[in-house]
Design an enzyme around this catalytic site. Structure first.
Site, mmCIF file in Angstrom:
data_model
loop_
_atom_site.group_PDB
_atom_site.id
_atom_site.type_symbol
_atom_site.label_atom_id
_atom_site.label_comp_id
_atom_site.label_asym_id
_atom_site.label_seq_id
_atom_site.Cartn_x
_atom_site.Cartn_y
_atom_site.Cartn_z
ATOM 1 N N GLU A 52 -8.239 -3.828 -9.230
ATOM 2 C CA GLU A 52 -7.688 -4.004 -10.604
ATOM 3 C C GLU A 52 -8.024 -5.472 -11.144
ATOM 4 O O GLU A 52 -7.937 -6.382 -10.322
ATOM 5 C CB GLU A 52 -6.181 -3.870 -10.806
ATOM 6 C CG GLU A 52 -5.845 -2.408 -10.132
ATOM 7 C CD GLU A 52 -4.245 -2.185 -10.196
ATOM 8 O OE1 GLU A 52 -3.569 -3.047 -10.568
ATOM 9 O OE2 GLU A 52 -3.794 -0.998 -9.832
ATOM 10 N N HIS B 8 -2.028 0.005 -14.970
ATOM 11 C CA HIS B 8 -0.692 -0.774 -14.071
ATOM 12 C C HIS B 8 0.387 -1.145 -14.947
ATOM 13 O O HIS B 8 0.753 -2.449 -14.998
ATOM 14 C CB HIS B 8 -1.094 -1.674 -12.982
ATOM 15 C CG HIS B 8 -0.416 -2.015 -11.929
ATOM 16 N ND1 HIS B 8 -1.033 -2.447 -10.991
ATOM 17 C CD2 HIS B 8 1.014 -1.878 -11.812
ATOM 18 C CE1 HIS B 8 -0.015 -2.503 -9.890
ATOM 19 N NE2 HIS B 8 1.206 -2.209 -10.336
ATOM 20 N N ARG C 189 0.279 2.702 -5.718
ATOM 21 C CA ARG C 189 -0.986 1.496 -5.271
ATOM 22 C C ARG C 189 -2.002 2.484 -5.426
ATOM 23 O O ARG C 189 -2.489 3.392 -4.613
ATOM 24 C CB ARG C 189 -0.429 0.973 -4.036
ATOM 25 C CG ARG C 189 0.618 0.063 -4.011
ATOM 26 C CD ARG C 189 0.201 -1.460 -4.784
ATOM 27 N NE ARG C 189 1.121 -2.286 -5.089
ATOM 28 C CZ ARG C 189 2.106 -2.363 -6.080
ATOM 29 N NH1 ARG C 189 2.153 -1.358 -6.810
ATOM 30 N NH2 ARG C 189 2.832 -3.378 -5.881
HETATM 31 C C1 MLT Z 1 5.660 -3.332 -8.582
HETATM 32 O O1 MLT Z 1 5.251 -3.441 -7.280
HETATM 33 O O2 MLT Z 1 6.842 -3.725 -8.667
HETATM 34 C C2 MLT Z 1 4.817 -2.744 -9.565
HETATM 35 O O3 MLT Z 1 3.686 -2.280 -9.245
HETATM 36 C C3 MLT Z 1 4.700 -3.836 -10.643
HETATM 37 C C4 MLT Z 1 3.775 -5.143 -10.191
HETATM 38 O O4 MLT Z 1 3.065 -5.031 -9.282
HETATM 39 O O5 MLT Z 1 4.091 -6.060 -10.728
#
Ligand code: MLT
Length: 328
Positions: A266, A285, A237
Site C-alpha cells: 500500500e 484502505h 490486511r
Molecule cells: C485498523 O487497523 O484499524 C484499520 O485497518 C485502519 C488503519 O490501519 O489505520
C-alpha cells in the site's frame, strides 16, 4: 516538564486539537515522517509518546532509538506494524483502538457485498463512459446466499448481524471463537471448518489479524476450494491474500470476483491484473475512514497518550496500562 507527542501520520480531529492546548504536552505533527526512516529515527529520540496509524513501522530498532518513549498509541485496531514484543521488553505501553472503528469496517464489508452482487462500481463506471447497458449488469440478491465469515470477532459479529438482516445464511470459521458466547445468540451462525466454509459460501468476508498463520491464507489451494461463483471480500490486511494467486483465480474463473480494501503493498506500485479486472471492486484502505470512527479512534489515542504521560493508566492498552520504563 513538557512531554512531547510525535504524531507520525495524519491523525487529526477535535481530540487532537484539544491535546495541543494542554500546557504540559507538546504535539509534534509530522504526518509524512513515517516514510522517511532517518527523519523518523531522529524524531523519536526526543519523544515521550508517538501516535501512529498503520504505515509507521515501529520496529525494535526504532524503539531502541527512543529512550524516553512511554507510550506507542496506534490509531486503529491492527498492531501488525508495531513490534509489540520489543515495546513490552522496553517497558513501553502499547495502546490501540480495537473497537472504535469496527462498525465502519463492518459497514464497508456490507457495501462490498452489495457492490459485487449488483455490479454497482462497474455499472457506475460504464455510465460515466457514456453507456446505458441495463442487460450487462444483471445481478443477484444477497438474500438466501451463504456468507462465510473468516474471523468472527468484533467486526465479524457486526457483519453477521447486518447480513442476517439481509436474509443471508451465515457460516463462520474462527479458531478462537466460542460458538456458545452470548453475542452469537440469535444469529444462527454455523461454526465450521475452513474447507467447508470455502466450499459452501457465495460470499467470503475476511476479518483476521495479520499473523504468521494468516499471511497468504487465501492462496491457490483455498481459491480452488471455493465455488466458481463465489466472491471474496477483504477488509482486514492485504497480506492475508496472496495477490498473485488471486489474480490467477480471477483470470481462470476459479472465483467470480473480489473486493479489496487492503493490498499486499500500500499503495500498490503498479496497475496490475487486480486493478484492471472488471471482477474486482477496490478501495484504498478506507474501511475505518468514517467521520464517526475516526472521531472515536483519535479520541482514544489522545486520551491514552495524555493519561500515560501524566502517570495515569491507558484504557486501550495492549500490553500493560502504565509504562514500566521510568521517566528520565
Ligand atoms: C485498523 O487497523 O484499524 C484499520 O485497518 C485502519 C488503519 O490501519 O489505520
Amino acid at each position: 516538564m513538557v512531554n512531547r507527542i510525535l504524531v507520525t501520520e495524519a491523525v487529526k480531529g477535535e481530540a487532537m486539537d484539544l491535546l495541543r492546548k494542554e500546557e504540559d504536552l507538546e504535539v509534534i505533527f509530522e504526518p509524512d515522517i513515517w516514510s522517511d526512516a532517518t527523519a523518523l529515527t531522529k524524531a523519536v529520540a526526543n519523544a515521550e509518546a508517538i501516535i501512529v496509524r498503520n504505515q509507521t513501522q515501529v520496529t525494535a530498532e526504532l524503539i531502541a532509538a527512543a529512550p524516553n518513549l512511554k507510550i506507542i498509541a496506534r490509531a486503529g485496531a491492527g498492531l501488525d506494524n508495531i513490534d509489540t514484543a520489543a515495546a513490552t521488553e522496553a517497558g513501553i505501553v502499547v495502546s490501540f483502538a480495537p473497537n472504535e472503528n469496527s462498525l465502519s469496517v463492518a459497514e464497508l464489508a456490507m457495501g462490498m457485498f452489495l457492490s459485487l452482487a449488483r455490479n454497482i462500481a462497474a455499472a457506475d463506471q460504464d455510465i460515466r463512459d457514456g453507456n446505458w447497458n441495463r442487460a450487462k449488469f444483471m445481478g443477484g440478491e444477497l438474500s438466501g446466499k451463504t456468507l462465510g465469515i473468516v474471523g468472527i470477532g468484533r467486526i465479524g459479529t457486526l457483519v453477521a448481524q447486518r447480513a442476517k438482516a439481509f436474509g443471508m445464511n451465515l457460516v463462520a470459521h474462527d479458531k478462537f471463537a466460542d460458538p456458545n458466547a452470548p453475542h452469537y445468540a440469535g444469529l444462527d451462525v454455523s461454526f465450521i471448518e475452513l474447507d467447508e466454509l470455502l466450499a459452501q459460501s457465495d460470499f467470503i468476508t475476511v476479518h483476521l489479524p495479520l499473523l504468521p498463520d494468516t499471511r497468504r491464507l487465501f492462496n491457490k489451494e483455498r481459491f480452488a476450494k471455493m465455488k466458481s461463483t463465489a466472491y471474496l471480500v477483504n477488509t482486514s490486511r492485504g497480506e492475508v491474500v496472496d495477490e498473485f494467486d488471486l489474480a490467477q483465480a480471477l483470470q481462470s474463473g476459479a472465483i467470480a470476483g473480489a473486493a479489496l480494501d487492503v493490498r499486499e503493498i500500500e499503495p500498490p506500485t503498479q496497475v496490475d491484473v487486480i486493478v484492471r479486472s472488471d471482477k474486482t471492486v477496490l478501495t484504498p484502505h478506507i474501511a475505518a475512514f468514517t467521520n464517526e470512527a475516526q472521531e472515536r479512534v483519535v479520541a482514544a489515542v489522545c486520551r491514552d497518550s495524555a493519561a500515560v504521560l501524566r502517570g495515569q493508566e491507558a484504557e486501550g492498552f495492549f500490553n500493560f496500562a502504565q509504562p514500566k520504563r521510568l521517566r528520565s
